[in-house]
Design an enzyme around this catalytic site. Structure first.
Site, PDB file in Angstrom:
ATOM      1  N   MET A  79       0.835  -1.207   0.000  1.00  0.00           N
ATOM      2  CA  MET A  79       0.000   0.000   0.000  1.00  0.00           C
ATOM      3  C   MET A  79       0.874   1.263   0.000  1.00  0.00           C
ATOM      4  O   MET A  79       2.081   1.189   0.189  1.00  0.00           O
ATOM      5  CB  MET A  79      -0.893   0.003   1.239  1.00  0.00           C
ATOM      6  CG  MET A  79      -1.919  -1.123   1.222  1.00  0.00           C
ATOM      7  SD  MET A  79      -2.941  -1.116   2.688  1.00  0.00           S
ATOM      8  CE  MET A  79      -3.929   0.360   2.434  1.00  0.00           C
ATOM      9  N   HIS A  80       0.229   2.393  -0.174  1.00  0.00           N
ATOM     10  CA  HIS A  80       0.788   3.744   0.057  1.00  0.00           C
ATOM     11  C   HIS A  80       1.856   4.205  -0.927  1.00  0.00           C
ATOM     12  O   HIS A  80       2.234   5.371  -0.914  1.00  0.00           O
ATOM     13  CB  HIS A  80       1.416   3.874   1.464  1.00  0.00           C
ATOM     14  CG  HIS A  80       0.585   3.343   2.583  1.00  0.00           C
ATOM     15  ND1 HIS A  80      -0.660   3.822   2.890  1.00  0.00           N
ATOM     16  CD2 HIS A  80       0.835   2.363   3.502  1.00  0.00           C
ATOM     17  CE1 HIS A  80      -1.139   3.170   3.947  1.00  0.00           C
ATOM     18  NE2 HIS A  80      -0.258   2.279   4.323  1.00  0.00           N
ATOM     19  N   ASP A 238      -2.663  -4.717   0.103  1.00  0.00           N
ATOM     20  CA  ASP A 238      -2.327  -6.049   0.627  1.00  0.00           C
ATOM     21  C   ASP A 238      -2.917  -6.332   2.016  1.00  0.00           C
ATOM     22  O   ASP A 238      -3.182  -7.500   2.333  1.00  0.00           O
ATOM     23  CB  ASP A 238      -0.820  -6.329   0.571  1.00  0.00           C
ATOM     24  CG  ASP A 238       0.022  -5.301   1.305  1.00  0.00           C
ATOM     25  OD1 ASP A 238      -0.545  -4.400   1.967  1.00  0.00           O
ATOM     26  OD2 ASP A 238       1.260  -5.404   1.221  1.00  0.00           O
TER      27      ASP A 238
END
Ligand code: ADP
Length: 506
Positions: A79-80, A238
């Site tokens: 992520m991110h 995820d």
């Protein structure tokens, strides 16, 4: 037979799995790539590496399963991260990852401009260095010439989606980690984006996890050997995909993952936000639902550190017997009593996210005496990590999210002793499952729902994920831990100012 594929763009590699409608794993492929850290605290990857890995992994699967039975591909990923694309979809800058720490100034700027309480009200989370929005502002502040050219900002798996389908899209769970997403209303937060001066066109349309966002293009089909036209579903970041892969799809169920880091991941029927921003609130990949999450940065990582620095003897014996060193270490830990006779371990070896949001926090053994030996220390490490997981659990409970059952996952979840400690620590049954394939499995389930193999995400999980064991707590040990938990919390509070001073000295 129907087949679905899950593709997880992880930090160390990309994993592709193929499963049939009974949930049985038919094939899997893993392709690794490097992480670059050109300056301290920086963490970058080249999206071209993900692309190479994703196509190679899919090509491997295509040689191992009957390709005309493939009904869908689900995506998941770290992520991110931020992929900055120009007008011709070209990558303008290395992707800045979830674990990159360069954006402290931009986080302060966001919090200063919006106000922490209002920010949490708008996007359900506080500004953290790993999130996407501060990375966009970092590029604007430090690389203005590149920023000028940016037309789209994509999360890692969504860059792969673009290469597979030609479409710009993301899912609500992954979008929740950008700090630009209205988690309550499940859409981009236009007002916040204009407040921060971020072009609303940067972000792709968002979809629920099992929605179809495009189909495999002829070009991608040619590169993978899979047939063109296979639906590609939104999938999930995820964490949420891992939640689906462990069946955390109903109220009362959460998972405790003991990988390198530890994650307490709880299902939430309604959106609940911690006004202090200690735990994250994100959209779940179950349509219309949410999840709450606490992160312990060094969980299994703390035990790994203990093994690597203090357990040469156990490692040697393990090499000679062909066993896993962790088995000897946890067997030693089992010899020490609950509470390790007053030895407490703070597992903050890489700072701590939940609940402290403190990059300066450090690890510590507290309470050492002549009575203590290595068995006590091993037990204290397992208990210290469990204390840290309990911190997250307590906040989640405090916010009114029901907790009836925890599902153990990750490498540390394989240890019966660690599961028992977690059960006693949290007064919650620790359940083991028939599957532990993580995010790629969850992504495949989402593809299965889109492909009509299952009616809903919940139905899919009920059909294929089963309990294989259950560790229950006992009250006497739980009471011992209650007392030491208070000491554990107090220890951090009294040491935190020293950690900050030490960071300055260093
Ligand atoms: P990653 O997050 O890197 O994918 P894993 O889920 O594979 O990590 O978990 C790795 C961690 O699991 C190790 O660091 C170790 O702490 C723990 N672990 C692995 N095997 C055992 C075991 N048999 N007993 C206790 N802990 C274990």
């Amino acid at each position: 037979m129907s087949i679905v594929i899950g593709l997880d763009i992880g930090t160390s590699g990309t994993k592709a799995i193929a499963m049939d409608d009974s949930g049985a794993l038919l094939a899997s492929a893993l392709e690794e790539y490097p992480l670059h850290s050109p300056k301290p605290g920086w963490a970058q990857q080249d999206p071209a590496d993900w692309e190479r890995a994703a196509f190679a992994a899919l090509a491997r699967l295509a040689t191992e399963v009957p390709i005309h039975e493939v009904k869908g591909i689900g995506l998941s990923g770290q992520m991110h991260g931020s992929v900055f694309l120009g007008a011709n979809q070209e990558v303008l800058h290395p992707a800045i990852l979830w674990c990159d720490q360069r954006t402290a100034e931009q986080c302060d700027a966001i919090t200063g401009k919006v106000g922490e309480a209002r920010l949490i009200e708008m996007v359900s989370n506080p500004a953290l260095t790993g999130f996407t929005a501060p990375k966009i502002l970092w590029l604007r502040d430090h690389e203005p010439a590149i920023y000028e050219k940016v037309r789209k900002v994509l999360l890692p798996k969504d860059y792969i989606r673009l290469r597979l389908t030609g479409e710009f899209a993301t899912d609500v769970a992954d979008a929740s980690g950008t700090l630009l997403f209205d988690v309550k209303r499940r859409n981009w937060h236009g007002e916040l984006m204009s407040l921060l001066g971020i072009d609303t066109d940067f972000m792709p349309p968002s979809f629920e996890g099992p929605e179809i966002t495009g189909t495999l293009s002829a070009k991608a089909a040619g590169r993978t050997g899979l047939p063109a036209g296979i639906p590609v579903v939104a999938g999930a970041g995820d964490c949420a995909a891992g939640g689906i892969g462990t069946g955390v799809v109903r109220g009362g169920v959460l998972s405790m993952s003991l990988g390198t880091s530890g994650v307490v991941f709880a299902f939430a029927d309604e959106v609940k936000t911690d006004p202090r921003g200690r735990v994250h609130t994100f959209c779940h990949a179950v349509p219309g639902k949410w999840h709450m999450m606490g992160v312990v940065l060094s969980a299994g990582g703390a035990l790994q550190w203990f093994r690597d620095t203090l357990c040469d003897a156990e490692c040697t014996v393990a090499r000679n017997t062909g066993k896993d060193p962790y088995e000897y270490i946890t067997a030693a830990a089992a010899q020490a009593p609950a509470g390790a006779e007053g030895l407490t371990f703070l597992p903050y070896l890489t700072g701590e996210r939940t609940p402290h949001k403190d990059p300066f926090a450090k690890g510590a053994f507290i309470g050492l005496s002549l009575r203590h030996g290595k068995a006590h220390m091993a037990r204290a490490v397992l208990e210290g990590v469990a204390f840290a997981m309990r911190d997250s659990l307590e906040i989640i409970r405090e916010l009114g999210v029901p907790v009836h059952e925890a599902r153990a996952t990750g490498g540390g979840g394989r240890s019966p002793l660690w599961r028992k400690i977690l059960a006693d620590m949290g007064r919650v049954p620790m359940v083991t499952l028939n599957v532990d394939e993580g995010a790629a499995y969850g992504a495949a389930i989402l593809a299965g729902v889109a492909g009509g193999l299952y009616g809903t995400v919940e139905e899919a999980c009920d059909a294929i994920i089963h309990e294989t064991g259950r560790e229950r707590h006992d009250d006497i040990t739980a009471k011992v831990y209650d007392a030491w938990f208070a000491e554990y919390q107090a220890a951090y509070q009294s040491l935190a100012p020293g950690f900050r001073r030490a960071a300055k000295l260093l």
